[in-house]
Design a protein around this motif. Structure first.
Motif, PDB file in Angstrom:
ATOM      1  N   GLY A 188       0.811  -1.211   0.000  1.00 31.47           N
ATOM      2  CA  GLY A 188       0.000   0.000   0.000  1.00 31.47           C
ATOM      3  C   GLY A 188       0.844   1.259   0.000  1.00 31.47           C
ATOM      4  N   THR A 189       0.238   2.338   0.445  1.00 33.02           N
ATOM      5  CA  THR A 189       0.864   3.656   0.386  1.00 33.02           C
ATOM      6  C   THR A 189       1.172   4.196   1.774  1.00 33.02           C
ATOM      7  N   ASP A 206       0.192   7.047   2.872  1.00 32.02           N
ATOM      8  CA  ASP A 206      -0.998   7.676   3.440  1.00 32.02           C
ATOM      9  C   ASP A 206      -1.995   6.650   3.969  1.00 32.02           C
ATOM     10  N   ALA A 207      -2.112   5.503   3.293  1.00 31.59           N
ATOM     11  CA  ALA A 207      -2.974   4.436   3.803  1.00 31.59           C
ATOM     12  C   ALA A 207      -2.418   3.878   5.103  1.00 31.59           C
ATOM     13  N   GLU A 208      -1.101   3.720   5.165  1.00 30.63           N
ATOM     14  CA  GLU A 208      -0.471   3.227   6.394  1.00 30.63           C
ATOM     15  C   GLU A 208      -0.604   4.256   7.508  1.00 30.63           C
ATOM     16  N   ALA A 219      -3.108   6.272   7.935  1.00 27.40           N
ATOM     17  CA  ALA A 219      -4.479   6.131   8.436  1.00 27.40           C
ATOM     18  C   ALA A 219      -4.597   4.918   9.362  1.00 27.40           C
ATOM     19  N   ARG A 220      -3.947   3.802   8.992  1.00 29.56           N
ATOM     20  CA  ARG A 220      -3.988   2.593   9.842  1.00 29.56           C
ATOM     21  C   ARG A 220      -3.334   2.854  11.184  1.00 29.56           C
ATOM     22  N   GLU A 278       5.714   3.260  -4.174  1.00 31.11           N
ATOM     23  CA  GLU A 278       5.461   4.686  -4.440  1.00 31.11           C
ATOM     24  C   GLU A 278       6.704   5.379  -4.970  1.00 31.11           C
TER      25      GLU A 278
END
Length: 131
Positions: free
Chosen positions: A78-79, A81-83, A85-86, A125
């Motif tokens: 993933g990215t 930004d997704a990480e 958020a997690r 990325e």
């Protein structure tokens, strides 16, 4: 003659709780033959290949000032930004957002006891940006 890093030690006020938090963040595990338990003053967790170990040790002093050493995390999938958020969902807090408009940069976070660490862009990325 040389030395090697046996493990990385994190001073904390609740070794069990913080070891469980980092276990979730990193996908690490504890030794099934010597499990961490609430009330343990020292808790050890391992990477999947057991090549990296984190030891959490309870100390009487609280965190003071900026960390002199910290983890730079890169999402395995993933990215950034997704990480991010997690990690926020797990209880991390943002200390400083150093992301740039072009997608480079990082975010400085703190774990539940205030220890700083950074979240960087994933390898995918970076490769995509180099295109």
């Amino acid at each position: 003659m040389t030395s090697y890093v046996s493990h990385t030690t994190v001073d904390c006020s609740d070794a069990y709780a913080l070891s469980r938090w980092w276990e979730e963040v990193l996908g690490y595990s504890q030794d099934p033959d010597d499990p961490n338990e609430p009330g343990h003053e020292e808790c050890l967790i391992f990477s999947a290949d057991r090549g990296h170990r984190l030891l959490f040790i309870e100390v009487p002093e609280g965190k003071q000032g900026k960390n002199r050493i910290h983890f730079d995390l890169r999402p395995a999938d993933g990215t950034r930004d997704a990480e991010l958020a997690r990690l926020l969902g797990l209880g991390a807090t943002v200390v400083d957002d150093r992301r740039k408009v072009d997608g480079t940069g990082w975010v400085v976070l703190a774990d539940p006891e205030g220890n700083e660490f950074c979240i960087l862009r994933s390898d995918a990325e970076i490769a995509s940006a180099r295109g």
